[in-house]
Design a protein around this motif. Structure first.
Motif, PDB file in Angstrom:
ATOM      1  N   LEU A 119      95.513  57.634  19.222  1.00 43.57           N
ATOM      2  CA  LEU A 119      95.228  57.392  20.640  1.00 43.57           C
ATOM      3  C   LEU A 119      93.908  56.656  20.811  1.00 43.57           C
ATOM      4  O   LEU A 119      93.785  55.750  21.650  1.00 43.57           O
ATOM      5  CB  LEU A 119      95.205  58.724  21.398  1.00 43.57           C
ATOM      6  CG  LEU A 119      96.563  59.405  21.575  1.00 43.57           C
ATOM      7  CD1 LEU A 119      96.380  60.820  22.120  1.00 43.57           C
ATOM      8  CD2 LEU A 119      97.475  58.595  22.490  1.00 43.57           C
ATOM      9  N   GLU A 120      92.908  57.021  20.007  1.00 41.28           N
ATOM     10  CA  GLU A 120      91.617  56.327  20.093  1.00 41.28           C
ATOM     11  C   GLU A 120      91.758  54.876  19.662  1.00 41.28           C
ATOM     12  O   GLU A 120      91.214  53.970  20.303  1.00 41.28           O
ATOM     13  CB  GLU A 120      90.582  57.052  19.230  1.00 41.28           C
ATOM     14  CG  GLU A 120      89.153  56.585  19.437  1.00 41.28           C
ATOM     15  CD  GLU A 120      88.801  55.341  18.640  1.00 41.28           C
ATOM     16  OE1 GLU A 120      87.931  54.568  19.092  1.00 41.28           O
ATOM     17  OE2 GLU A 120      89.406  55.135  17.571  1.00 41.28           O
ATOM     18  N   ARG A 121      92.504  54.635  18.593  1.00 40.03           N
ATOM     19  CA  ARG A 121      92.695  53.257  18.121  1.00 40.03           C
ATOM     20  C   ARG A 121      93.437  52.407  19.148  1.00 40.03           C
ATOM     21  O   ARG A 121      93.230  51.198  19.225  1.00 40.03           O
ATOM     22  CB  ARG A 121      93.464  53.270  16.797  1.00 40.03           C
ATOM     23  CG  ARG A 121      92.648  53.778  15.621  1.00 40.03           C
ATOM     24  CD  ARG A 121      93.480  53.837  14.353  1.00 40.03           C
ATOM     25  NE  ARG A 121      92.687  54.245  13.203  1.00 40.03           N
ATOM     26  CZ  ARG A 121      93.176  54.448  11.983  1.00 40.03           C
ATOM     27  NH1 ARG A 121      94.479  54.303  11.763  1.00 40.03           N
ATOM     28  NH2 ARG A 121      92.381  54.814  10.988  1.00 40.03           N
ATOM     29  N   ALA A 122      94.287  53.055  19.940  1.00 40.03           N
ATOM     30  CA  ALA A 122      95.043  52.343  20.972  1.00 40.03           C
ATOM     31  C   ALA A 122      94.272  52.251  22.294  1.00 40.03           C
ATOM     32  O   ALA A 122      94.794  51.706  23.273  1.00 40.03           O
ATOM     33  CB  ALA A 122      96.385  53.034  21.207  1.00 40.03           C
ATOM     34  N   ASN A 123      93.043  52.783  22.314  1.00 36.78           N
ATOM     35  CA  ASN A 123      92.223  52.764  23.532  1.00 36.78           C
ATOM     36  C   ASN A 123      92.871  53.530  24.683  1.00 36.78           C
ATOM     37  O   ASN A 123      92.612  53.226  25.847  1.00 36.78           O
ATOM     38  CB  ASN A 123      91.920  51.326  23.973  1.00 36.78           C
ATOM     39  CG  ASN A 123      91.064  50.589  22.973  1.00 36.78           C
ATOM     40  OD1 ASN A 123      89.963  51.031  22.648  1.00 36.78           O
ATOM     41  ND2 ASN A 123      91.563  49.481  22.458  1.00 36.78           N
ATOM     42  N   ARG A 124      93.666  54.527  24.371  1.00 37.47           N
ATOM     43  CA  ARG A 124      94.313  55.361  25.393  1.00 37.47           C
ATOM     44  C   ARG A 124      93.444  56.605  25.582  1.00 37.47           C
ATOM     45  O   ARG A 124      93.777  57.705  25.171  1.00 37.47           O
ATOM     46  CB  ARG A 124      95.741  55.684  24.964  1.00 37.47           C
ATOM     47  CG  ARG A 124      96.621  54.439  24.962  1.00 37.47           C
ATOM     48  CD  ARG A 124      97.866  54.516  24.103  1.00 37.47           C
ATOM     49  NE  ARG A 124      98.763  55.588  24.468  1.00 37.47           N
ATOM     50  CZ  ARG A 124      99.973  55.762  23.907  1.00 37.47           C
ATOM     51  NH1 ARG A 124     100.386  54.910  22.973  1.00 37.47           N
ATOM     52  NH2 ARG A 124     100.754  56.758  24.274  1.00 37.47           N
ATOM     53  N   LEU A 125      92.292  56.400  26.212  1.00 42.48           N
ATOM     54  CA  LEU A 125      91.252  57.421  26.228  1.00 42.48           C
ATOM     55  C   LEU A 125      91.616  58.617  27.101  1.00 42.48           C
ATOM     56  O   LEU A 125      91.238  59.753  26.790  1.00 42.48           O
ATOM     57  CB  LEU A 125      89.926  56.804  26.675  1.00 42.48           C
ATOM     58  CG  LEU A 125      89.400  55.663  25.790  1.00 42.48           C
ATOM     59  CD1 LEU A 125      88.002  55.264  26.219  1.00 42.48           C
ATOM     60  CD2 LEU A 125      89.421  56.050  24.308  1.00 42.48           C
TER      61      LEU A 125
END
Length: 303
Positions: A119-125
């Motif tokens: 999720l962090e790598r996808a910027n889905r904070l």
């Protein structure tokens, strides 16, 4: 009918080969056992791990999926499938697998942590925030992997003091090698942002030492890499490139545009801006250079 699974002695023999990294022998042994026990979930899981160790990620994912068709309720199998899909670049598939693993075992801290990583790598904070809250309700708050992603989220929010606090809390368990390395790199950045250069330097040195001692570093053949660079430098001369025959354009489709950037360089923001135009379609990040290298390697003459 065949028994549900092979004798324990055969399983132990395969595990011994795998643990000694004799992967080709382990593959041969488990393949032989599967000819008699084709639906044994344990064998299929071992097969997935062997294929992953050999770098055949497609075969590894297929093995784990075969195991899940027999036993869909095994959290470990979903977890290992998620790891393989993450390496393959299938983030949606990896997130689904990690999500299913924590549904089956709510205190599966490693699955929680890997879901947070994707999720962090996808910027889905916002989803990362929710995932961390879910993990905190089932797992030790001070687990090093969860501390890492809690600190990473604080860093992304610009709250470097909160990131420092999360990283400096004594962990509830020893960190695995990857988590320890990532923690040290993050600490280096946090200390740097807080104006503590000496602490940042010490953390960066520790991170580099952990990386150099890791399994991935040990697998790197440095001399082979240097030879490859030398060969490419010798081959790709201006004269050779000038002699290439242009490829004719035989379709009327619009040409794609490739946007190349480093992580955290603003590519996600640019993606968002471009998507706002009705005539622009943006494709998710893909490991294009590696795919091209593999395609060229399959041609006569190789890469």
């Amino acid at each position: 009918m065949t028994p549900e699974g092979p004798p324990q002695a055969d399983i132990r023999a395969v595990f011994a080969l795998y643990s000694e990294r004799r992967l080709s022998e382990a593959l041969s042994a488990v393949t032989g056992l599967l000819s008699t026990y084709p639906d044994a979930p344990l064998l299929l899981n071992i097969l997935g791990a062997i294929h992953a160790g050999l770098g055949d990620l497609d075969a590894a994912a297929d093995s784990y999926r075969r195991a899940l068709r027999v036993r869909p309720d095994v959290a470990d199998t979903h977890f290992h499938l998620g790891n393989v899909l993450a390496v393959k670049g299938d983030r949606a598939g990896a997130l689904a697998a990690f999500g299913r693993a924590v549904e089956l075992r709510p205190d599966y801290v490693e699955a929680h942590a890997n879901r947070c990583r994707e999720l962090e790598r996808a910027n889905r904070l916002d989803e990362l925030r929710a995932a961390l809250a879910d993990a905190a309700s089932h797992c030790p708050h001070e687990h090093p992997a969860l501390q890492l992603w809690r600190a990473e989220l604080a860093r992304r929010d610009g709250d470097f003091e909160a990131a420092r606090r999360a990283l400096e809390i004594p962990p509830s368990a020893p960190a695995d090698a990857d988590t320890a390395e990532a923690r040290s790199y993050l600490l280096a950045e946090v200390y740097d942002r807080l104006g503590e250069p000496q602490a940042a330097f010490r953390a960066a040195v520790a991170a580099n030492s952990l990386g150099a001692a890791g399994e991935a570093a040990r697998r790197i053949d440095r001399s082979a890499y240097r030879r490859q660079i030398a060969l490419l430098t010798e081959t790709f001369t201006p004269q050779w490139v000038a002699g290439w025959t242009p490829a004719p354009v035989t379709d009327t489709r619009a040409d794609p545009v490739f946007l190349v950037g480093f992580p955290r360089s603003g590519t996600t923001l640019l993606d968002t801006l471009l998507r706002s135009h009705p005539d622009v379609v943006v494709v998710e990040e893909k490991p294009m250079v590696r795919v091209l290298e593999q395609a060229v390697s399959a041609l006569a003459g190789g890469y």
